[in-house]
Design a protein around this motif. Structure first.
Motif, short mmCIF file in Angstrom:
data_model
loop_
_atom_site.label_atom_id
_atom_site.label_comp_id
_atom_site.label_asym_id
_atom_site.label_seq_id
_atom_site.Cartn_x
_atom_site.Cartn_y
_atom_site.Cartn_z
N ALA A 45 -3.79 0.74 4.86
CA ALA A 45 -3.75 -0.08 3.66
C ALA A 45 -4.30 0.72 2.49
O ALA A 45 -5.49 1.07 2.49
N HIS A 46 -3.46 1.02 1.52
CA HIS A 46 -3.97 1.68 0.32
C HIS A 46 -4.26 0.64 -0.75
O HIS A 46 -3.78 -0.51 -0.68
N THR A 47 -5.03 1.02 -1.76
CA THR A 47 -5.48 0.07 -2.78
C THR A 47 -4.99 0.44 -4.18
O THR A 47 -5.53 -0.03 -5.17
N SER A 48 -3.96 1.26 -4.26
CA SER A 48 -3.42 1.68 -5.54
C SER A 48 -2.55 0.57 -6.15
O SER A 48 -1.75 -0.05 -5.45
N GLY A 49 -2.71 0.35 -7.45
CA GLY A 49 -1.82 -0.59 -8.12
C GLY A 49 -0.46 0.01 -8.39
O GLY A 49 0.54 -0.70 -8.49
N ARG A 50 -0.41 1.31 -8.50
CA ARG A 50 0.80 2.02 -8.90
C ARG A 50 1.86 2.03 -7.81
O ARG A 50 3.06 1.96 -8.09
N TYR A 51 1.44 2.14 -6.57
CA TYR A 51 2.39 2.34 -5.47
C TYR A 51 2.54 1.09 -4.61
O TYR A 51 1.60 0.30 -4.45
N GLY A 52 3.73 0.96 -4.02
CA GLY A 52 3.95 -0.02 -2.98
C GLY A 52 3.75 0.64 -1.63
O GLY A 52 2.93 1.55 -1.48
N VAL A 53 4.54 0.22 -0.65
CA VAL A 53 4.38 0.81 0.69
C VAL A 53 5.24 2.07 0.86
O VAL A 53 5.07 2.80 1.84
N GLY A 54 6.14 2.35 -0.07
CA GLY A 54 6.98 3.53 0.06
C GLY A 54 6.18 4.82 0.12
O GLY A 54 6.59 5.78 0.77
N VAL A 55 5.04 4.86 -0.56
CA VAL A 55 4.23 6.07 -0.57
C VAL A 55 3.68 6.39 0.83
O VAL A 55 3.27 7.52 1.10
N LEU A 56 3.71 5.41 1.72
CA LEU A 56 3.21 5.60 3.08
C LEU A 56 4.31 5.97 4.07
O LEU A 56 4.06 6.02 5.28
N ASP A 57 5.51 6.24 3.59
CA ASP A 57 6.67 6.45 4.48
C ASP A 57 6.43 7.52 5.54
O ASP A 57 6.84 7.36 6.69
N SER A 58 5.80 8.63 5.15
CA SER A 58 5.63 9.72 6.12
C SER A 58 4.74 9.31 7.28
O SER A 58 4.90 9.79 8.41
N THR A 59 3.80 8.40 7.05
CA THR A 59 2.96 7.90 8.14
C THR A 59 3.65 6.76 8.89
O THR A 59 3.48 6.62 10.10
N THR A 60 4.43 5.97 8.17
CA THR A 60 5.18 4.89 8.82
C THR A 60 6.15 5.46 9.85
O THR A 60 6.35 4.89 10.94
N GLN A 61 6.73 6.61 9.54
CA GLN A 61 7.66 7.27 10.47
C GLN A 61 6.95 7.71 11.75
O GLN A 61 7.61 7.94 12.76
N ARG A 62 5.65 7.80 11.69
CA ARG A 62 4.88 8.18 12.88
C ARG A 62 4.15 6.99 13.48
O ARG A 62 3.20 7.16 14.24
N GLY A 63 4.62 5.79 13.12
CA GLY A 63 4.12 4.60 13.81
C GLY A 63 3.04 3.82 13.10
O GLY A 63 2.55 2.82 13.64
N ALA B 18 0.01 -2.37 1.05
CA ALA B 18 -0.53 -2.06 -0.27
C ALA B 18 -1.33 -3.27 -0.72
O ALA B 18 -0.78 -4.36 -0.90
N LEU B 19 -2.65 -3.10 -0.85
CA LEU B 19 -3.56 -4.19 -1.21
C LEU B 19 -4.36 -3.77 -2.44
O LEU B 19 -5.37 -3.07 -2.32
N HIS B 20 -3.91 -4.19 -3.60
CA HIS B 20 -4.55 -3.75 -4.85
C HIS B 20 -5.42 -4.86 -5.44
O HIS B 20 -4.91 -5.88 -5.90
N PRO B 21 -6.75 -4.68 -5.44
CA PRO B 21 -7.62 -5.69 -6.06
C PRO B 21 -7.55 -5.60 -7.59
O PRO B 21 -7.77 -4.54 -8.16
N VAL B 22 -7.24 -6.69 -8.24
CA VAL B 22 -7.11 -6.70 -9.70
C VAL B 22 -8.50 -6.95 -10.29
O VAL B 22 -8.85 -8.07 -10.71
N MET B 23 -9.31 -5.91 -10.29
CA MET B 23 -10.68 -5.99 -10.76
C MET B 23 -11.21 -4.58 -10.97
O MET B 23 -10.68 -3.62 -10.39
N THR B 24 -12.21 -4.45 -11.80
CA THR B 24 -12.88 -3.17 -11.99
C THR B 24 -14.23 -3.23 -11.29
O THR B 24 -14.89 -4.28 -11.26
N PHE B 25 -14.64 -2.13 -10.68
CA PHE B 25 -15.86 -2.09 -9.88
C PHE B 25 -16.78 -0.96 -10.34
O PHE B 25 -16.32 0.05 -10.89
#
Length: 277
Positions: A105-123, A128-135
């Motif tokens: 699970a990545h937390t980037s607002g910019r990307y969906g799940v496509g950025v994880l394709d290379s790992t998805t291909q390996r199972g 994509a879980l982006h918290p709409v807040m500043t920390f």
């Protein structure tokens, strides 16, 4: 005061969670999941600042290399800056890190799940879980999660998993289609950054006008203005604004509409809005 990673007594640990990237977001979400009853098995931290942040926010959680964190995790949070995310993901896939059956699970607002394709291909199972807040990376940040929105993108089969994780962290899942992720991110970045520019501009002008504490004067006004804008839209506008009076932010043009404005005042196009450019 209890540690921010003390698990809730009513929830036994369910998932083994690793945090890859001890930034301000990663340590807060890791602590929130631990508080919900999950077990933190490791965190990666490279800089001195991130090591200190991990020790403060995730006490007792060992600092480990990414492959070691993944090896013991059911869920790995990839909480690195947007620009570093594709390289991290591709590196994990290329180096043979254990990915099969693990939730990434990545937390980037910019990307969906496509950025994880290379790992998805390996199972791997992508979220994509982006918290709409500043920390700020402090323990009280965990309370900021209560009731905030998370921009969620996930395959249909994993949407229930994403929903549960967000709710356990105290947030509200809002599902964003993969092809709308860029628009979603642009809207949030534009709104937040324009607001900062406008507030700074107003504070500077009030200081030039002799107001000793511009922030104290602006806070109730701008809080009400923000609420009005969110509820009423353009109907929430009151009074005159420089944007309505002058199409370009020249000192001479704006001073005619705003006689109290000094000739040496700096009015940026970013502060005056899109019609000022």
């Amino acid at each position: 005061m209890p540690s921010p990673v003390d698990p809730s007594p009513s929830h036994p640990a369910r998932l083994r969670v690793g945090v890859i990237g001890a930034g301000k977001v990663g340590v807060v979400l890791g602590a929130a999941l631990a508080r919900a009853g999950h077990q933190l098995v490791g965190v990666t931290a490279v800089s001195d600042a991130s090591v200190r942040r991990a020790a403060a926010m995730l006490p007792g959680v060992p600092v480990r290399r990414p492959a070691a964190v993944l090896a013991d995790a059911d869920l790995a949070l990839l909480t690195v800056p947007d620009d570093a995310l594709p390289g991290l993901v591709n590196g994990l896939a290329a180096t043979g890190a254990p990915l099969e059956g693990r939730i990434l699970a990545h937390t980037s607002g910019r990307y969906g799940v496509g950025v994880l394709d290379s790992t998805t291909q390996r199972g791997a199972l992508p979220l994509a879980l982006h918290p709409v807040m500043t920390f700020a990376g402090r323990p009280d940040d965990i309370n900021r999660l209560s009731g905030i929105s998370f921009g969620v993108t996930a395959p249909a089969a994993l949407r229930p998993v994403a929903e549960v994780l967000v709710i356990e962290m105290g947030g509200e899942p809002v599902f964003i289609d993969e092809d709308r992720r860029g628009l979603y991110h642009a809207a949030l970045a534009s709104g937040a950054n324009h607001m900062v520019t406008l507030v700074v501009q107003a504070a500077e002008l009030l200081g030039m006008a002799g107001v000793p504490d511009p922030a104290r004067m602006l806070r109730p006004l701008l809080t009400a203005a923000l609420d009005n804008a969110l509820v009423l839209g353009d109907a929430g506008l009151t009074g005159r604004s420089p944007r309505a009076c002058c199409h370009r932010p020249t000192r001479s043009a704006c001073s005619k509409s705003w006689p109290g404005l000094r000739d040496d005042a700096h009015l940026s196009p970013q502060a005056l809005g899109p019609n000022a450019a």
